[in-house]
Design a protein around this motif. Structure first.
Motif, short mmCIF file in Angstrom:
data_model
loop_
_atom_site.label_atom_id
_atom_site.label_comp_id
_atom_site.label_asym_id
_atom_site.label_seq_id
_atom_site.Cartn_x
_atom_site.Cartn_y
_atom_site.Cartn_z
N PHE A 160 4.24 0.35 4.69
CA PHE A 160 5.50 -0.38 4.69
C PHE A 160 5.82 -0.83 3.27
O PHE A 160 4.95 -1.32 2.55
CB PHE A 160 5.42 -1.59 5.62
CG PHE A 160 5.32 -1.20 7.07
CD1 PHE A 160 6.46 -0.90 7.80
CD2 PHE A 160 4.09 -1.12 7.70
CE1 PHE A 160 6.37 -0.53 9.14
CE2 PHE A 160 3.99 -0.76 9.04
CZ PHE A 160 5.13 -0.47 9.76
N ASP A 161 7.07 -0.65 2.90
CA ASP A 161 7.44 -0.82 1.51
C ASP A 161 8.86 -1.37 1.45
O ASP A 161 9.51 -1.57 2.47
CB ASP A 161 7.38 0.56 0.84
CG ASP A 161 7.13 0.49 -0.65
OD1 ASP A 161 7.16 -0.62 -1.20
OD2 ASP A 161 6.93 1.55 -1.25
N GLY A 162 9.32 -1.61 0.25
CA GLY A 162 10.69 -2.08 0.08
C GLY A 162 11.00 -2.14 -1.41
O GLY A 162 10.08 -2.18 -2.24
N THR A 195 -9.20 -4.53 -5.91
CA THR A 195 -9.51 -5.14 -7.21
C THR A 195 -10.24 -4.16 -8.13
O THR A 195 -10.12 -4.26 -9.34
CB THR A 195 -10.38 -6.40 -7.01
OG1 THR A 195 -11.42 -6.08 -6.09
CG2 THR A 195 -9.56 -7.55 -6.49
N ASN A 196 -10.99 -3.21 -7.52
CA ASN A 196 -11.72 -2.24 -8.34
C ASN A 196 -10.79 -1.38 -9.20
O ASN A 196 -11.21 -0.79 -10.18
CB ASN A 196 -12.56 -1.32 -7.44
CG ASN A 196 -11.70 -0.55 -6.46
OD1 ASN A 196 -10.94 -1.16 -5.69
ND2 ASN A 196 -11.78 0.76 -6.48
N THR A 197 -9.52 -1.32 -8.83
CA THR A 197 -8.58 -0.51 -9.60
C THR A 197 -8.08 -1.26 -10.83
O THR A 197 -7.43 -0.68 -11.69
CB THR A 197 -7.34 -0.13 -8.76
OG1 THR A 197 -6.64 -1.33 -8.42
CG2 THR A 197 -7.73 0.61 -7.49
N GLY A 198 -8.36 -2.57 -10.87
CA GLY A 198 -7.87 -3.37 -11.97
C GLY A 198 -6.42 -3.81 -11.78
O GLY A 198 -5.92 -4.66 -12.50
N VAL A 199 -5.74 -3.21 -10.82
CA VAL A 199 -4.34 -3.57 -10.54
C VAL A 199 -4.20 -3.77 -9.03
O VAL A 199 -3.65 -2.93 -8.33
CB VAL A 199 -3.38 -2.45 -11.01
CG1 VAL A 199 -1.93 -2.92 -10.93
CG2 VAL A 199 -3.70 -2.03 -12.44
N PRO A 200 -4.76 -4.87 -8.52
CA PRO A 200 -4.79 -5.03 -7.06
C PRO A 200 -3.40 -5.21 -6.45
O PRO A 200 -2.51 -5.80 -7.06
CB PRO A 200 -5.64 -6.29 -6.86
CG PRO A 200 -5.61 -7.00 -8.16
CD PRO A 200 -5.41 -5.98 -9.23
N MET A 201 -3.26 -4.67 -5.24
CA MET A 201 -2.03 -4.81 -4.47
C MET A 201 -2.34 -5.65 -3.24
O MET A 201 -3.38 -5.48 -2.62
CB MET A 201 -1.55 -3.41 -4.03
CG MET A 201 -0.18 -3.39 -3.35
SD MET A 201 0.11 -1.83 -2.44
CE MET A 201 0.32 -0.66 -3.78
N LEU A 202 -1.44 -6.57 -2.90
CA LEU A 202 -1.65 -7.38 -1.70
C LEU A 202 -1.42 -6.52 -0.46
O LEU A 202 -0.59 -5.62 -0.47
CB LEU A 202 -0.70 -8.57 -1.69
CG LEU A 202 -0.93 -9.63 -2.76
CD1 LEU A 202 0.17 -10.68 -2.70
CD2 LEU A 202 -2.30 -10.28 -2.57
N ARG A 203 -2.13 -6.84 0.64
CA ARG A 203 -1.90 -6.09 1.88
C ARG A 203 -0.49 -6.34 2.41
O ARG A 203 0.18 -5.43 2.88
CB ARG A 203 -2.93 -6.49 2.95
CG ARG A 203 -4.33 -5.94 2.77
CD ARG A 203 -4.41 -4.43 2.97
NE ARG A 203 -4.24 -3.98 4.34
CZ ARG A 203 -5.21 -3.82 5.22
NH1 ARG A 203 -6.44 -4.09 4.89
NH2 ARG A 203 -4.95 -3.39 6.43
N GLY A 204 -0.05 -7.59 2.37
CA GLY A 204 1.33 -7.90 2.78
C GLY A 204 1.68 -7.32 4.13
O GLY A 204 0.96 -7.51 5.12
N GLN A 205 2.77 -6.58 4.19
CA GLN A 205 3.21 -5.96 5.44
C GLN A 205 2.21 -4.92 5.93
O GLN A 205 2.23 -4.55 7.10
CB GLN A 205 4.57 -5.29 5.25
CG GLN A 205 5.68 -6.26 4.92
CD GLN A 205 7.01 -5.56 4.70
OE1 GLN A 205 7.05 -4.36 4.44
NE2 GLN A 205 8.09 -6.30 4.80
N ASN A 206 1.36 -4.44 5.03
CA ASN A 206 0.39 -3.43 5.41
C ASN A 206 -0.93 -4.02 5.89
O ASN A 206 -1.96 -3.33 5.93
CB ASN A 206 0.17 -2.45 4.26
CG ASN A 206 1.44 -1.66 3.99
OD1 ASN A 206 1.96 -0.98 4.88
ND2 ASN A 206 1.97 -1.78 2.79
#
Lengths: 337, 359
Positions: free
Chosen positions: B144-146, B333-344
């Motif tokens: 899910f995105d936006g 976090t291992n990617t150095g650019v973490p993304m929040l789970r949010g809608q996912n």
């Protein structure tokens, strides 16, 4: 000449036996009616006939199909079925869709020839208690007796949940749902457990419904869903986008009450949905104003929900998981564009 | 050819003409049969074709960091790549029996229709046009995105509602620029547009300081951010001004294959919900929870109706992990650019991911 007629005959046979039958939309249009299977079971959810009219979330959806195809929600005929006839009636072509909602599982999705279209109501097993009892959550059932219909999924689910969560409740399995309800009503049990859709229906039949509450915790997930038969992609598109159209309309604030004035909206998403801008129906054999006809005919998802199972119905079920994705629920649809 | 044919017919002795006609009729019958076969009536199923070929062919996005990328040895990785491996595990019990075919925007649906690829792991966002046209269908939403905004920290904003007098890089000619106009109009904030036709150009322009913000679907912004020399000094603002859902796409005409891909996705989601991971799956043989036992093939028989082995779910999870593990591996976090789970996140944790139960 004979050879040519043989070929033509063959073509005709082939058309009759397989290819033509697979085009449900063409058949529906030729017939002038959508045929929806209905096996009245649960008020508000499955179709039920009251005062000569079929109502329920699934029945309204069938009327919605008629609206998008014929611009007329009344062009639907309900065919009464036994629950175990649903799949065979779909596969044989006796009906085009179901007015009953079916629990979507791996088995029901892959072993009966059904094709699930979308989840109309996210249900799950819960508990009915009296407000006077002061019980607020499933944990509070420790030390209490819980009546349940014996021998089926309800009993097994409750047992599994109590075991897994170390809740010392005593299950009282009864021979039928009615008997389990009777045990709750006569005070043998502090709670009655079944799917929340069933609990709401039971509550509505009790002497003073407002004295009873459904605990917020649901211990299973049961997506009650719309289904058609496999093997007809265009009909799947029609069925799927009729469902999505209900949700998109709610998200965009287009209701049965304001759909006509919404035609003049500047919002590009509303203009696309209602067919004012672009044609998104033609690809699947519908008119470009298919969603306008849908909402005009039966309303948006919230209209259907409120009328059949929500605040304007005897069931008074909160939206919960069935709220839109941007209002705390999980009902979500891709956009019309 | 049609021009020479009448002459030939005239040279055929009369006695043989009927035979010729019968032959013609036979050809018609054969052609008719071929038509039926090609429309999926009696053809080899997608599953049979893949098994005979010995590998799955998966169309994935032209490199999009985090979703699909190739290392210098040519090995693919990413969120979408892991989904393809999951499908290969479901079909073959082996996540490596897959070939990745990176697709540019223009050819994606045609290659699916022609059978050159078996599924699109990620593509344009799910819309009615794409779902009902092109002879293809989305099996469900896997991401899910936006549309959001990427800005540099030096802009000193934490919300899109604070954006004013900014230059916004955005794709021309589509919904993105309309969404941006709507947003700034409703917010009554002055801004200017810097328009490009290609996603890559947005990143180049942003890095060169030609604009203060980029507006695009958030997964693109995320991929863009990962490629920046100083990702930590850039942020994706929390607001979303559109809704986009991405998910696997298969061609029409084969519901068995639709179901296989759909239940591969559902397996990943259900596995996270019941707590089966690639790490713990080996120690769950004695698990008592029915939901776990069913997914591991220890209770009940699932899969045969789709032409899969009863342990297909176990094979999927052992190969790539559950949805949460895939998300963490590619966006954590291992990617150095973490993304929040949010809608996912799962539906039980405030997100939108839901799968019907394995029962």
């Amino acid at each position: 000449m004979p050879a040519k007629s043989i070929a033509l005959a063959l073509l005709a046979v082939v058309s009759l036996s397989g290819v033509a039958d697979a085009d449900t939309l063409a058949n529906v249009k030729a017939r002038g009616l959508v045929l929806c299977g209905a096996s009245p079971e649960t008020t508000g959810f499955s179709a039920v006939q009251a005062k000569g009219e079929w109502t329920g979330l699934g029945a309204d959806y069938c009327k919605g199909l008629a609206a998008v195809i014929f611009n007329d929600p009344s062009k639907v005929q309900f065919v009464t079925l036994q629950p175990d006839e649903r799949a065979s009636a779909l596969i044989s072509g006796k009906i085009d869709a179901l007015a009953d909602l079916i629990p979507w599982t791996l088995t029901s999705d892959t072993e009966q020839g059904l094709m699930f279209v979308g989840t109309m109501f996210y249900d799950g097993q819960g508990f009915l208690v009296t407000k006077a009892s002061g019980l607020k959550s499933v944990r509070d059932l420790a030390g209490k007796q819980v009546c349940v219909e014996g021998g089926g999924a309800d009993e097994a689910n409750a047992r599994e949940y109590f075991d897994a969560n170390n809740i010392a409740a005593t299950l009282v399995p009864r021979e039928s749902r009615d008997a389990a309800v009777a045990g709750y009503v006569d005070g043998t049990c502090a709670a009655f457990s079944a799917n929340s859709s069933v609990l709401a229906g039971v509550r509505a039949t009790l002497a003073t419904p407002a004295d009873h509450a459904i605990l917020p915790d649901l211990i299973t997930k049961e997506p009650l869903s719309l289904a058609i038969r496999q093997g007809d992609d265009r009909w799947f598109d029609v069925a799927r986008w009729t469902f999505f159209g209900l949700l998109d309309a709610e998200e965009l604030g287009v209701t049965q009450g304001n759909v006509d004035e919404s035609l003049g909206s500047d919002n590009i998403s509303i203009r696309r949905l209602l067919g004012v801008e672009g044609d998104f129906g033609g690809e699947i054999g519908l008119n470009k104003d298919w969603a306008y006809q849908l909402i005009k005919g039966v309303g948006n998802y919230a209209d259907l929900y409120d009328r059949n199972v929500g605040d304007d119905s005897p069931l008074k079920l909160p939206r919960g998981l069935n709220a839109l994705w941007n209002h705390g629920g999980i009902q979500y649809s891709p956009p019309v564009r | 050819m049609s021009g020479t044919r009448p002459k030939q017919v005239n040279t055929i002795p009369r006695s043989r003409r009927i035979g010729r006609r019968a032959l013609g009729a036979l050809a018609l019958v054969v052609a008719l049969f071929t038509l039926l076969v090609s429309t999926g009536f009696a053809s080899a199923t997608t599953l049979e074709t893949i098994r005979a070929r010995g590998k799955l062919v998966c169309g994935s996005t032209d490199p999009l960091p985090g979703f699909a990328q190739q290392n210098k040895d040519g090995r693919w990785s990413g969120f979408d790549v892991d989904f393809c491996r999951a499908v290969a595990a479901a079909v073959f019990g082996d996540p490596d029996k897959v070939e990745f075919r990176p697709l540019s925007g223009a050819s994606r649906f045609a290659l699916l229709q022609t059978g050159d690829v078996d599924l699109l792991a990620r593509d344009a966002a799910w819309t009615m046009r794409r779902d009902s046209g092109y002879g293809a269908s989305y099996v469900g939403a896997s991401f899910f995105d936006g549309q959001g905004f990427l800005v540099h920290q030096s802009l000193n904003v934490v919300s899109a509602y604070e954006l004013t007098k900014v230059r916004v890089c955005v794709l021309d000619g589509g919904d993105e620029v309309l969404n941006v106009r709507d947003f700034f109009f409703q917010n009554q904030a002055p801004y200017s547009e810097v328009l490009y036709e290609d996603r890559q150009d947005l990143a180049v322009a942003y890095q060169a300081g030609l604009c203060d913000a980029v507006s695009a679907t958030a997964s693109w912004l995320y991929a863009m951010k990962r490629e920046l020399p100083d990702p930590a000094n850039n942020l994706i603002l929390p607001e979303r001004i559109s809704k986009d859902a991405f998910g696997p796409v298969v061609r029409d005409g084969d519901d068995q294959w639709f179901n296989i891909v759909k239940w591969t996705l559902y397996t990943l989601i259900d596995a996270e919900e019941v707590g089966i991971t690639a790490a713990n799956i080996g120690s769950l043989a004695a698990a008592k929870t029915p939901a776990i036992r069913r997914m591991l093939g220890l209770q009940g028989t699932f899969g045969a109706a789709m032409g899969l082995s009863p342990d297909f779910m176990k094979n999927i999870i052992a190969a790539v992990g559950n949805y949460g593990e895939i998300f963490d591996r590619n966006f954590g976090t291992n990617t150095g650019v973490p993304m929040l789970r949010g809608q996912n996140a799962l539906w039980t944790r405030g997100g939108l991911l839901f799968a019907p139960p394995v029962e």
